[in-house]
Each structure stands twice: as C-alpha cells, then as structure tokens.
Write a protein that holds these residues in place. Sequence first.
Motif: not given
Lengths: 371, 180
Positions: A123, A127, A157, A164-169, A171, A174
């Motif tokens: 993360s 991110a 990602v 963005g906003p960026w997130r770790i996809i 599961s 992160a």
Amino acid sequence: MKRFFKFAAIAAGIAVLLAVGGTYGASYYYTSQYGQGCASCHEMATCVSVVHSAPHRTVGCMECHEASLATKLRHMRIHIFGTIPENIRLRDVDVPAIAENCKTCHQHEYASWHAGPHSVTYSQVFADPVHNSKRMLMDDCLRCHGMYFSGSIRDLVKPLNTKGPWRIIRSGFADQAAMPCMACHQIHREGTQETKAASRISVAGAAVPESLAFYDRRETLHFAAATLSIPQLHDGARAVTISQDPRQALCYQCHAPRDPETGSVAAANAWGPQVGSGDDRTPMGVHEGISCVSCHDGHNENTRASCKTCHPQMSHCGIDVERMDTTYASASSLHNIHWVKCADCHQHGIPKPKTPAAVKAKLRTTPGMNG
Amino acid sequence: MPSSKKPKRMTRRQFVAAGTMGCAALAVGCKEGNHGNWDFLNDAQARTLTAICDQIVPEDDFPSASQAGVLTYIDKQLARHYRRHRDIYRDGLAQAGAMSRERFGQEPAALAAPQMAELTSAIEKQNRKFFDLVRSHTFEGYYGAPRHGGNRNAVSWRMLGMAEPPVNGRAQYDLRKGSA
C-alpha cells in the motif's frame, strides 16, 4: 435399499477415519526427520535435498512452511493428478506466513528490517499519491517493489492512471511487506552450514553471507550475490572507482543506474552509465570506492554512527564530519553524502590539513591510525 | 429367459477388506513412484545422459552441461512438454549403455574422456535421431532461461557477456538535486 445405506454408512465412516487419521498422521510423519517425509513425494525431493545441504538443515519443513488442511489437500490433488509445476515455488499468498516464521529465530534481524525502509508495504509503495500522480505504475515496478507478487500491476492496483485515488485490489496484500526477507535471502540453497555472524567476520575482506541473493521474479529464481554483476559507472568521461564487494551487487539490482538518455552528452560520447542516474547511489568524491554496506546497515539501511568506522571525530578541516553540511546531517542539504567532494565547500582551493591537538592525540592512540 | 441366479453381493467383511487393500495398494504405489531427485529419468539413465551431455558441452572456464543443470532441464521437460520424446530417450540411453559395455566393458559414466568421445561419435552414427535430440535439448538447457531448470545461475549468459539479472535503472528520482 437398507443394505445400500449400510454400505454407504460404512464407506463414509472409513472416509472420515482416513481423513482424520491421515491428516494427523501425515502431520506427524512430515514433521519428523526434518522433512524426509515431505521428500517421499518425489516432486518435493529436490527442494528437501537442497535445504538439507544448507544452514537450515536442522529445521523441519513445517517450522517455516504453512501446512493447513487446505494446503495438504492441494498438494495431494497435485500429486494425484500429476499437475506438478516445472519449478516448485512459494506462492505470493504464502510469503507473509514464511516471513513471520523467520522472526521466530532471527528476531534481531527482523526487528532491524522492520525499522527500515525495505519493510515498506504494498500500500505504501503502490498507493502513494506523490509518486503516482507524477508517474504511471507499470509491471517493471514489481521487479524491486513486489518480487513475490505473481500477477501483473493491473492485478494489484486500481486505477492505473495519474489521477487516482489508488487502492490495492488484491485482497490481503495492502499491508503485506513488498520486499520480504526472501527478496534478498535464498533459504533453499546448496552450501555449507554458516556459523554465527561473530565468527564470520573476516580480516581478509568482506564476509559475504551465502544466503545473500536477489529474487528475480521473471525467472522465479534467486541469483546468488556472488554471481551478480557490478556495473562500471562514469562521472562524465571518467571511470569511477567502484568497490567490488559482492554484497553491494545486490544493492545495484534495484538502486541501478540507467543508460544515458538519447541526445545527452554522455550518449553522444558513449561514456556509458553515469553515477547518480536512475536510482544509483554509487559513492564518489571523498567516499569513492567505498561499498554500500561500509556505511549502511544490511537490514535497516541505517547509517547511524557509521562515520566513526573510518573517521576520527574531526576531519582534516577541523570540523566534526557528522556536522558538516551534507545530507548525512540534514536531508535538505545540497551536498549529497554519496557524492560530496572537498571542493564542494572549498571552491577556491582545498586548504592544507588543520588537525587540532585533540585529534592528533586521538590519532596517536587509535590502533591502525598512528602510522 | 430371466436367470434364476441372484447376483452375488459383496459382504460387509469383503467390502472392508477390499477398502483396506485398496488403500495399501495406493500407499505402495505412491512409494514405488519415487524416482529419487528425478521426475522421469532413473539414476542409471541420468548417469549415462550426463556423460553424453558433457561431451556436447564439456567443462572449460565455464561449467559443463551437467554442472549447468542441463540434466534437470531435460528431465523436467521429459516429464512435461517433451513426453513425446520419452521412448527415444529410453531406447537411446539403453543402446548407449549396451554399446559402452560391449566396446569397453563399462558403463558410459565410468569411461575415460577419450573413450566417451569415441562412444558419443558411435551413438551419433548409429542412432542419429536420439543424438540430435540430446544435442538440441542440451543447447536448450544450457542457453535457455534458468527458470526451466538449466542454465544454472545464468552461467551461459554471463559467459556471453550478458549481465543477468540486468542492472537496469529507472528515471524515478533526480538524486543530484537533494536528499539521500
């Protein structure tokens, strides 16, 4: 019909007995004899025989590897159907559990790594709005910031843009370490049993732990530090003196220079890769020829108190080297400690050494410094 | 005309006994499948193949074929993508062993270098198909990607002057402007 149900009940009973007995029996069998049980499935034999010639030879497989019922059933399915992978490798989801198990014995090293920048999480790397708003993420980022991640960047990602906003996809990823212990250490390897660090210290040269190796995610293999190359770098046309300490070959894999950009003076003159290009930090100036690990701690990269290894407290200028205007004293300094030169401050000529009496006295009493 | 004989049914005792024997057979079958460190080859075949491959890429300043993991490569592929070549290898290796015993009274792995060179030439003449296959698989294993089991530590790529993994930086930061 009654007879059928009777047989079905007996069959179910046998199946349950086999499953329970088999699971616990197998666990006992596998934990005994330091993994010889695991090696009896011949596809595991190579992994076990290699680790048996390595320092972890007295460690049972399941002291490091997770062995839940689901894992055992998966192994059994692969064994029965013969869908054995060409190389038996750790899956990315298994890495955190293994790294946690490293901690069981290597508490000091783990704590040190955890306190340093190389324990950064997926993360924190992927991110990061400061980075991602300037540069697009790409698969090659994973070469150094996710060696064990098995997918591509689009599996990790979202969104892949600079807005963005960026997130770790993926599961559970992160907060996982992006560069776990095994990124730089090869556990399953051929080699002699290592002794404790204190007795490994060599007076003849750098002591290179045999475990040091770079995990190349493309090949899904470790390359031993001794087999990695140390590039020849240049400062303009001048070839820079570079320490040949094999440990720092590992650093160069990620803190690597770039080829000169097309159209640059270096490219036009074919000078080769320049010091400071890319993420290179090869020392130059007063520190030229020094290995990365002469100053940086191997696990947390800290350089605290490293100056004292070589310097007396005061420099030849009469200034405490730790308080000089360099990035060692302050990150905002314009004089990067990797490349600082005497002439950076003494622009009108470097004065003769001005050694105070106290330093002279210290030099006289320091072993190896008094001539 | 329907048969007056009732079909014979399995008794409970027979059922349990059959189940137990089935499990025992499965366990013995698993044990018999143990090939040591090889997926397809047995130890004798591996020794013969080592001797032949090391004639194709012998040791000099750099490792020989077997030292670079070519045997591992061939073995892995014969257990997977090259299953179709299994018979050629089985027959070829058996023939090589027989030729060696007939000519020199020893297994190929025990031969001195000149004898092995002579044997390899003879194999090339008498079983061209097998020899060509071994030669091309040896080169694949020696010069191919290490992930397939050969080219241990990318030794052949380093022999050719290629750094592996390559030292290849990115333009992420301009360090000369500030912090360490």
